[in-house]
Design a protein around this motif. Sequence first.
Motif, PDB file in Angstrom:
ATOM      1  N   HIS A 206      45.921  42.152  34.924  1.00  0.00           N
ATOM      2  CA  HIS A 206      46.924  41.921  35.969  1.00  0.00           C
ATOM      3  C   HIS A 206      47.354  43.210  36.656  1.00  0.00           C
ATOM      4  O   HIS A 206      47.473  43.250  37.886  1.00  0.00           O
TER       5      HIS A 206
ATOM      6  N   VAL B   6      39.409  40.252  36.736  1.00  0.00           N
ATOM      7  CA  VAL B   6      40.331  39.110  36.731  1.00  0.00           C
ATOM      8  C   VAL B   6      39.813  38.046  35.746  1.00  0.00           C
ATOM      9  O   VAL B   6      38.672  37.571  35.867  1.00  0.00           O
ATOM     10  N   CYS B   7      40.666  37.697  34.792  1.00  0.00           N
ATOM     11  CA  CYS B   7      40.278  36.831  33.670  1.00  0.00           C
ATOM     12  C   CYS B   7      39.419  35.627  34.061  1.00  0.00           C
ATOM     13  O   CYS B   7      38.380  35.385  33.459  1.00  0.00           O
ATOM     14  N   HIS B   8      39.855  34.886  35.091  1.00  0.00           N
ATOM     15  CA  HIS B   8      39.164  33.628  35.401  1.00  0.00           C
ATOM     16  C   HIS B   8      37.858  33.842  36.163  1.00  0.00           C
ATOM     17  O   HIS B   8      37.135  32.898  36.437  1.00  0.00           O
TER      18      HIS B   8
ATOM     19  N   ASP C 287      48.228  31.442  31.192  1.00  0.00           N
ATOM     20  CA  ASP C 287      48.044  31.695  32.614  1.00  0.00           C
ATOM     21  C   ASP C 287      47.782  30.372  33.307  1.00  0.00           C
ATOM     22  O   ASP C 287      46.904  29.618  32.887  1.00  0.00           O
TER      23      ASP C 287
ATOM     24  N   HIS D 145      46.354  29.466  35.971  1.00  0.00           N
ATOM     25  CA  HIS D 145      45.061  29.183  36.620  1.00  0.00           C
ATOM     26  C   HIS D 145      43.894  29.052  35.654  1.00  0.00           C
ATOM     27  O   HIS D 145      42.728  29.091  36.061  1.00  0.00           O
TER      28      HIS D 145
ATOM     29  N   SER E 104      41.073  38.020  43.939  1.00  0.00           N
ATOM     30  CA  SER E 104      41.725  37.069  43.023  1.00  0.00           C
ATOM     31  C   SER E 104      40.745  36.120  42.346  1.00  0.00           C
ATOM     32  O   SER E 104      39.565  36.056  42.690  1.00  0.00           O
ATOM     33  N   CYS E 105      41.304  35.344  41.404  1.00  0.00           N
ATOM     34  CA  CYS E 105      40.492  34.374  40.668  1.00  0.00           C
ATOM     35  C   CYS E 105      40.077  33.207  41.544  1.00  0.00           C
ATOM     36  O   CYS E 105      39.176  32.452  41.191  1.00  0.00           O
TER      37      CYS E 105
ATOM     38  N   CYS F 236      44.277  41.903  39.282  1.00  0.00           N
ATOM     39  CA  CYS F 236      45.048  40.861  39.974  1.00  0.00           C
ATOM     40  C   CYS F 236      45.916  41.478  41.071  1.00  0.00           C
ATOM     41  O   CYS F 236      46.086  40.915  42.140  1.00  0.00           O
TER      42      CYS F 236
ATOM     43  N   CYS G  41      47.997  39.944  44.182  1.00  0.00           N
ATOM     44  CA  CYS G  41      48.041  38.478  44.134  1.00  0.00           C
ATOM     45  C   CYS G  41      49.387  37.998  43.614  1.00  0.00           C
ATOM     46  O   CYS G  41      49.946  37.039  44.117  1.00  0.00           O
ATOM     47  N   LEU G  42      49.898  38.673  42.602  1.00  0.00           N
ATOM     48  CA  LEU G  42      51.210  38.276  42.085  1.00  0.00           C
ATOM     49  C   LEU G  42      52.269  39.335  42.374  1.00  0.00           C
ATOM     50  O   LEU G  42      53.328  39.366  41.747  1.00  0.00           O
TER      51      LEU G  42
ATOM     52  N   ASN H  27      45.936  32.096  45.689  1.00  0.00           N
ATOM     53  CA  ASN H  27      46.231  30.677  45.494  1.00  0.00           C
ATOM     54  C   ASN H  27      47.712  30.291  45.583  1.00  0.00           C
ATOM     55  O   ASN H  27      48.058  29.135  45.424  1.00  0.00           O
TER      56      ASN H  27
ATOM     57  N   ARG I 225      56.078  35.930  46.504  1.00  0.00           N
ATOM     58  CA  ARG I 225      54.992  36.036  45.526  1.00  0.00           C
ATOM     59  C   ARG I 225      54.292  37.399  45.593  1.00  0.00           C
ATOM     60  O   ARG I 225      53.933  37.994  44.595  1.00  0.00           O
TER      61      ARG I 225
HETATM   62  S1  SF4 Z   1      46.329  33.814  40.308  1.00  0.00           S
HETATM   63 FE1  SF4 Z   1      46.325  35.971  40.819  1.00  0.00          FE
HETATM   64  S2  SF4 Z   1      47.553  36.890  39.184  1.00  0.00           S
HETATM   65 FE2  SF4 Z   1      46.925  34.888  38.452  1.00  0.00          FE
HETATM   66  S3  SF4 Z   1      44.996  35.239  37.329  1.00  0.00           S
HETATM   67 FE3  SF4 Z   1      44.467  34.720  39.444  1.00  0.00          FE
HETATM   68  S4  SF4 Z   1      44.243  36.699  40.444  1.00  0.00           S
HETATM   69 FE4  SF4 Z   1      45.398  37.059  38.573  1.00  0.00          FE
END
Ligand code: SF4
Lengths: 176, 428
Positions: free
Chosen positions: B64, B100-102, B121, B123, B307-308, B368, B371-372, B390, B396
């Motif tokens: 993140h 990014v994890c996803h 998380d 997402h 982003s994811c 990330c 994005c956040l 997203n 945000r």
């Molecule tokens: S929505 Fe944004 S902050 Fe959340 S995992 Fe995806 S890229 Fe990272």
Amino acid sequence: MKHFGGPAVFIDRDDINTDEIIPARYLTEITKKALQPHLLEDLHLEDQTFDPHSPQMEQARSLVTRSNFGCGSSREHAVWALEVNDINLVIGQSFARIFRQNMFNCGILAVELAPADLDALFALEGEVSIEVDLGQERITATPAGGQAVNCSFTLNPFDKQLVEAGGWLSYADQNY
Amino acid sequence: MGQTITEKIFAAHRRDTPTPGNMILDLDVIMCHEITTPIAIMDLVEKGMDRVCDPSKIKAVIDHVTPAKDSKTATQAKIMRDWAARHQIKDFFDIGRNGVCHALFPEKGFIRPGYTVIMGDSHTCTHGAFGAFAAGVGTTDLEVGILKGVCAFRTPQSLKVELKGSLRQGVVAKDIILAIIRELTVNGATDMVIEFGGPVVEAMNMASRMTLCNMAVEAGATSGVCLPDETTARYLWPFIQDDYPTLEAAVSDFAKWHSDPDAEYARTLTLDVSELLPQVTFGYRPDNVKAITELAGSRIDQVYIGSCTNGRIEDIREAAAILDGRMVAPGVRGILTPATPAIYSQALEEGLIKIFMDSGFCVLNPTCGACLGMSSGVLAEGEVCASTTNRNFNGRMGKGGMVHLMSPASAAAAAVTGVITDPRELLS
Ligand code: SF4
């Protein structure tokens, strides 16, 4: 068991998201206590200004809102921000799934009421205090010097077990 | 009566049914990142329960805010790092290998059809693209997952989204999911899994399926899911080739998870995508969606591609096709964040990074970030960002900032013109 409820604060808006309940800039905190001054700091209300540090907010032990409360990010920080401000009861028409689960996982209450009951609560004037009878699945909202309103609700039986166990960690530790 | 894919996965992972309608599931994968996990770790340590159920089920990443932006984020990363070392968590991704994890975890082949997956998380639903049940949870659920390898769920209903027709040029998965969210509204799928199907989904690559499933939570859904098929098997083949004699064998094994023809759905939504235009959000709710033509000409200050949702190589290619030979409009800041190191390398190899840089974009490491609204592109009060992320919630991406969600091509078009623009006008 824990005592739920007390002086209520009313926020008349749908879809309050967890970014509003606790903004991401505080997600770097690693203690729950540190979230305390920041509850609802970014809440945006169309026709009124919202003061997260008003005397009503400081006194609040319960929160009454509308539908889909807690949508968005999964951050349990939103629940902790309520908890460290001694709010252990949120009443609304509906909740986002993750937020709702986080509340019960922490052993505190997210109570869903029918729209008409919720309207009755919002119609109360002056300072209102809300008490919960978990066994009877009933809440009593009493306005200062006014007529109390009673509403019944239904808890998911498993969520009720979580509240009785003091949260999911202790439930899971006993059972799995 | 037949079962949906979700019902089949639930049945196959049932550990307990504490009350009718609630199930405790055994988990295959527990994913962790440095925002929601450190508090879980600290709490377990404090309670004398600093254990992990099975280190091989845990996948952990610092994504993140990376590299750390201040002492607090450095501490979060350190808690993760020390914990991963202490418990010999092999699949831990730190600087240089993190993303990014996803986007990262699917790339590593961690998610398979029929799996149960949780992460702290929202997402996490992205991974449903592989025919898994993947749900975002809070920190307490994550804690119990780490400790016991289980998670409790209300048995979700399924909502079927059937996509037919053929997409116009310049219209992509992001536009479809935005249109679906407008239709369902932000809580139209609460306590449901959205099952995406139909010829349009069958023809989609994994990147597009991930974009669809990624935003299921924006309609309140517990998760999104696509039926695993040959496309899934091809994507996963490097990781599963020792498990199956042939690709066909994998495909037919995956089919055991497919929803039965007589499975029951709470609702079915059929959408013909043939007339669909590029979409964009306005305001502060992800179901505030319009055709981009209706918002064309509105001013932006920043463009964020990453982003994811849309930080994959396919997304970068789509944006680069618009940016090639063009410049970012004066006064506009363009930011590209490839979602993983592998995507970044691939984009370098294909010359896409050069296109971005020549156009005046700033290229960041995988994270990330903005994005956040935590780092790497936070907005100032009153600023507007055209973003491939997203969520468009108020604040945000930074207090007082506003975000318009859109596809990578639409974001690139906005970068070039400085205003919201139909990307089809810039496609040759
Ligand atoms: S929505 Fe944004 S902050 Fe959340 S995992 Fe995806 S890229 Fe990272």
